[in-house]
Structures are given as structure tokens and as C-alpha cells.
Design an enzyme around this catalytic site. Structure first.
Site, PDB file in Angstrom:
ATOM      1  N   TYR A 121       0.797  -1.162  -0.178  1.00 33.28           N
ATOM      2  CA  TYR A 121      -0.162  -0.058  -0.152  1.00 33.28           C
ATOM      3  C   TYR A 121       0.881   1.172  -0.103  1.00 33.28           C
ATOM      4  CZ  TYR A 121      -3.102   3.619   1.270  1.00 33.28           C
ATOM      5  OH  TYR A 121      -3.958   4.763   1.224  1.00 33.28           O
TER       6      TYR A 121
ATOM      7  N   GLY B 110      -6.597   5.079  -0.523  1.00 37.79           N
ATOM      8  CA  GLY B 110      -7.935   5.209  -0.133  1.00 37.79           C
ATOM      9  C   GLY B 110      -8.778   3.982  -0.544  1.00 37.79           C
TER      10      GLY B 110
END
Length: 528
Positions: free
Chosen positions: A56, A63
């Protein structure tokens, strides 16, 4: 510009350094340890970026779009895009000092070595501050969770040479032109760097730090004005006795009582409350000033503890950690790993910002009640109506109290907590937010108003003290020093009606610049 240099290391910063950079133009340098930490963290990010597994913020979207794995050739574009798309603020420009605090505090986190940003990006952030280039940041765009996203994005956009910024001369120009004029190269963002520049509570923290600095001065100033009002109302200083406050040992209460007692030392006005119109006790707004001011002081102390913790924090998502293993499923790479977390949530800062707005409103309220008492002939114990020279022909300070009352009413509205609200965003991925930026913005207005409220009480109380002196009573030496300094600052004393706004403006400047405290301390000694 302050030539003091602030060195940014790996272990956070201080409130004093934030104020020095934000307000006084102090220069910023990266320590050698910070440069080393930046380089080491970047090696971890680069190693993870080369692996096939998605990580990530390094090789994924953001998001609600985090499930997409981004191929190597699109990652630089991804970092540019997050900055451009998130630079979506609207409304009036935010003050220069707020933007400088925001930039400096983001640099503080970047320099910790937990963000994965390359040393050259951090150095460009420092160069921007040192050149006096201030990105144009707008009022609206932060929900106080996932950091102050839009405000920080506008700052990152300037690093890329895009958007608008203000130069050291105060002129707003395209950021690319300003960078070129100061010999600063535009940055090209690599994996994770765009996200790392956006994801922090830096704006709300910067505003908290500056509010605390301002409120410290205003609380000491309010202790002085409370003492002046007590004196002008012929009140008793017996309620300030240390032994009374020792049996309810709230620290701030004792400090405020001591401040007031030292201002009143040697007064020929106190103790006359039984002379012409006997009264058993002074009104609450006079007698309970230490309790109210002191409770506010204790709230400031707690807010300062929270600010101190935040100043020592590295707020980003994800963060780079060195060594060890994780019980999560995050990717690892030998000497370190990148982990998602929730440290960007602004709740700790948002709560204390709201606490400060509440105590500021209450301090303003008690100041206004004393002012009203000074102006009311039925409660002022012999002072003329509205402290007017020829009541009826002159209105005196009647409308000064109206202005003060309007400010107090506004303060009560500003005291409504922003942090009690939350509104979901990012397709319900970010379904609970702090609204800390909003809390900080309204606190700035509240602090600004509080200075005006204290100034009106000061203006009224000094006039009342002078009127008592004209009757042959001798004010305390500290009171005399306050009166003399205020008059020298351009706020005139008793007399026929005149254009009042300039006098009130002079009193306002006198208070907010700390000159009231400075005027009495040669007599009282240092006040807390």
C-alpha cells in the site's frame, strides 16, 4: 526575518521551533542524522517497490482505490496524480504563518525516516521555507483525517512547480516561476513520496501550537485586567490569599490568584468594599476570577501535553519501520517493512482544539461581565455611568461594551465543538473523521476575538482606576505602570467623548503583542 536556524532531526521538534519558523522566518536545516535516516528508509521502499507483491502506498492506489496494483511504469504518474487531484481546496487563502507551520511540521515527519521520502525531497522542502515561498492554501479541504489532505497537497504541488505560491515580497505568482527565481529545482516524485507529503495532522497541529503561544499571553493579560477591575470596583484582595487556594489545589487557580495578588500589591483601593455601600462579598466575576482563569490555564497545560506528543510523532500512512516482523500481512524486506496504520487520525488534536475554544469563550465572558459592572452606576460603587465625563452629554464606553458583548456572543458560537461531528468520505473507506482542521480554524478566530475582549476590559478598567485616583485613592504601583504604558501606546484616558475605535485598536495591539504583561512585570516580577 529571524536569523535563528532550526535544525530538523529524527526525533521531532519543539513548539518554540514551530513558532520561530512560522512567524519569525527562522532558517531550517536538516541534521546529518536526518539525512541518513531518510536514505535508509528509502532503501526499504525501493526494495519493496521492486517486488511483485503489492504494498500500500508504494505499488497500489489510495484510499478506496487501494485494491489496484499499479505497474512500475505508472507509479511516478500515480504520485503526481495524487498531489494534483488532492489539491482541491476552496475558499479564502490561509494565513502565511499557518502554511509555514504546516510545511515545517510535514518536514519534521519526513525527516524522521519513517516516510520513505528521499533526502533531496526533504531538502527541497527546507529550501522552500528558507526562500520565503509560501504555497497558496485554501480554507476548505481538510476533514482532519488521513491528514490535512488538501492543504498539504497544495504545498506538495508547489514542490512540483505547479499551482500558485506567494513569494517573499508578498506577491502571488505561478510556483514554477518562483522556484526558478530562487534556483530551486522542481521535484519529480517517486514511489510513496506523493502520499507521504499529504498524510499528516500538520496543519491542525501548527495552529494548536500557535494558539497555545497566544493564549499563554492572553491568560496572563486577563489576570492583570481582572486585578485592575477588582481594584477599580473597590473590591477585596483577601479572596486571593494563598491559603484559600491551597485548599482547592488546582495548579492554574493558584497561579492566577498569585498573579492578581502581585498586581494589586500596595493598592490603596482594595479593601474599601465596606465604605459607602456595604457588601458582604464581591460579585462572582470579580471574586471567582482565579477559579475561571485557572481552569483555563489547566486546560492549556493539557493541550500543551498533547501538542508535545504530536511534535514528537511521525504521522504518515503507511510508515516505514526498520527490522523485526509484523503479525499483519504487510510486505517485508529484510531490514524493514512498510505498514498501514491509523496514526493520521486527528482526534487527539481536534479534541484539545475544541477544549481551548471553550475555555477562551468562558474567559471572554467573565471579562465582559466585569466590564459591564464597571460601566453600571448601580453596581460600580461610585463610578460615573459608563465612565462618561458628563453622563447624558457623553456616552462614555457604552458602545465599547456593545462591541465586547458582540465578540463574546460570537465566542460562544465558536465554542461549539467541531470534533463532535464526523462525515464519511472516500466511498465510506474513511467513514469517521476528526474535523480537526475546522476546530483549529475556529480557534484562531476565537483567540483573535479574545484579545479584543481583554483589550476592552483593560481600556475600561484603566479609565476607572484613573477616575478613582482623581478622588485621592492611590492605585497599586503595577496598576499605575499598566495605565502609563497603555496611554503611551495611544489609548487615551478619561475625558469627553471622542472617536473611540482608534483607542480600542491601540489597546488591542497593546494586549496581543504582550506589552501589558511587559509593562507590569518590572513591578511585579515575572508573571506566570
Amino acid at each position: 526575518m529571524d536569523m535563528h536556524t532550526v535544525v530538523v532531526g529524527t526525533s521531532g521538534t519543539t513548539a518554540e521551533d514551530v513558532v520561530a519558523v512560522a512567524r519569525h522566518g527562522a532558517r531550517v536545516e536538516l541534521s546529518a542524522a536526518a539525512v541518513d535516516a531518510l536514505a535508509a528508509a528509502r532503501l526499504i521502499v525501493d526494495a519493496l517497490a521492486a517486488k511483485p507483491e503489492p504494498v500500500y502506498g508504494v505499488s497500489t492506489g489510495f484510499g478506496a482505490l487501494a485494491s489496484r496494483h499499479i505497474s512500475t511504469e505508472l507509479r511516478a504518474q500515480l504520485q503526481r496524480n495524487i498531489v494534483r487531484s488532492h489539491a482541491a481546496g476552496m475558499g479564502p487563502r490561509v494565513e502565511r504563518e499557518v502554511v509555514r507551520a504546516l510545511m515545517f511540521l510535514r518536514l519534521k515527519t519526513v525527516a524522521s525516516g519513517h516516510t520513505g521520502v528521499r533526502p533531496e525531497i526533504a531538502q527541497t522542502m527546507a529550501d522552500l521555507l528558507n526562500a520565503g515561498i509560501t504555497p497558496v492554501v485554501h480554507e476548505y479541504g481538510s476533514l482532519g483525517c488521513s491528514g490535512d489532505l488538501a492543504p498539504l497537497s497544495h504545498c506538495a504541488l508547489t514542490l512540483m512547480g505547479e499551482g500558485d505560491a506567494e513569494g517573499p515580497d508578498g506577491t502571488v505568482r505561478p510556483a514554477g516561476e518562483l522556484l526558478a527565481a530562487h534556483g530551486i529545482a522542481r521535484v519529480e516524485l517517486a514511489e510513496k513520496e506523493g502520499l507521504a507529503l499529504l498524510n499528516g495532522t500538520d496543519g491542525m497541529l501548527g495552529m494548536l501550537v500557535m494558539a497555545l503561544a497566544d493564549l499563554k499571553n492572553l491568560y496572563t493579560s486577563a489576570d492583570i485586567t481582572a486585578a485592575l477591575s477588582l481594584e477599580a470596583l473597590l473590591g477585596t484582595d483577601k479572596v486571593l490569599a494563598p491559603e484559600l487556594h491551597a485548599i482547592r489545589p488546582h495548579p492554574g487557580q493558584g497561579v492566577s490568584a498569585d498573579n492578581m495578588l502581585r498586581v494589586l500589591a500596595g493598592s490603596g483601593l482594595t479593601g474599601h468594599h465596606q465604605d459607602d455601600a456595604p457588601r458582604v462579598q464581591d460579585a462572582y466575576s470579580v471574586r471567582c476570577a482565579p477559579q475561571v482563569n485557572g481552569a483555563g490555564r489547566d486546560t492549556l497545560d493539557y493541550a500543551a501535553v498533547v501538542a508535545g506528543r504530536e511534535l514528537a510523532s511521525s504521522v504518515d500512512n503507511p510508515v516505514v519501520l526498520r527490522g523485526g516482523t509484523s503479525r499483519s500481512s504487510e510486505a517485508e524486506n529484510g531490514g524493514g517493512r512498510v505498514e498501514s496504520n491509523g496514526n493520521f487520525h486527528g482526534a487527539p488534536v481536534a479534541y484539545v482544539l475544541d477544549f481551548l475554544a471553550i475555555v477562551a469563550a468562558d474567559l471572554g465572558s467573565i471579562c465582559e461581565r466585569r466590564t459591564d459592572r464597571l460601566l453600571d452606576k448601580n453596581r460600580s460603587h461610585g463610578l460615573p455611568p459608563f465612565l462618561a465625563d458628563d453622563a447624558g452629554v457623553d456616552s462614555g464606553l457604552m458602545i465599547a461594551q456593545y462591541t465586547q458583548a458582540a465578540l463574546v456572543s460570537e465566542m460562544k458560537r465558536l465554542a461549539v465543538p467541531a470534533s463532535a461531528d464526523s462525515i464519511p468520505s472516500s466511498a465510506m473507506q474513511e467513514d469517521h473523521v476528526s474535523m480537526g482542521w475546522s476546530a483549529a480554524r475556529k480557534l484562531r478566530t476565537a483567540v483573535d476575538n479574545l484579545a479584543r475582549i481583554v483589550a476592552v476590559e483593560l481600556y475600561a478598567a484603566t479609565r476607572a482606576v484613573e477616575l478613582r485616583a482623581a478622588e485621592g485613592l492611590v492605585p497599586a504601583p503595577a496598576s499605575q505602570a499598566a495605565v502609563a504604558a497603555l496611554r503611551a501606546a495611544g489609548a487615551e484616558g478619561p475625558g469627553p467623548d471622542r472617536f473611540l475605535a482608534p483607542d480600542l485598536a491601540a489597546a488591542d495591539t497593546f494586549v496581543r503583542e504582550g506589552r501589558l504583561v511587559a509593562a507590569v512585570e518590572p513591578v511585579t516580577g515575572p508573571l506566570a
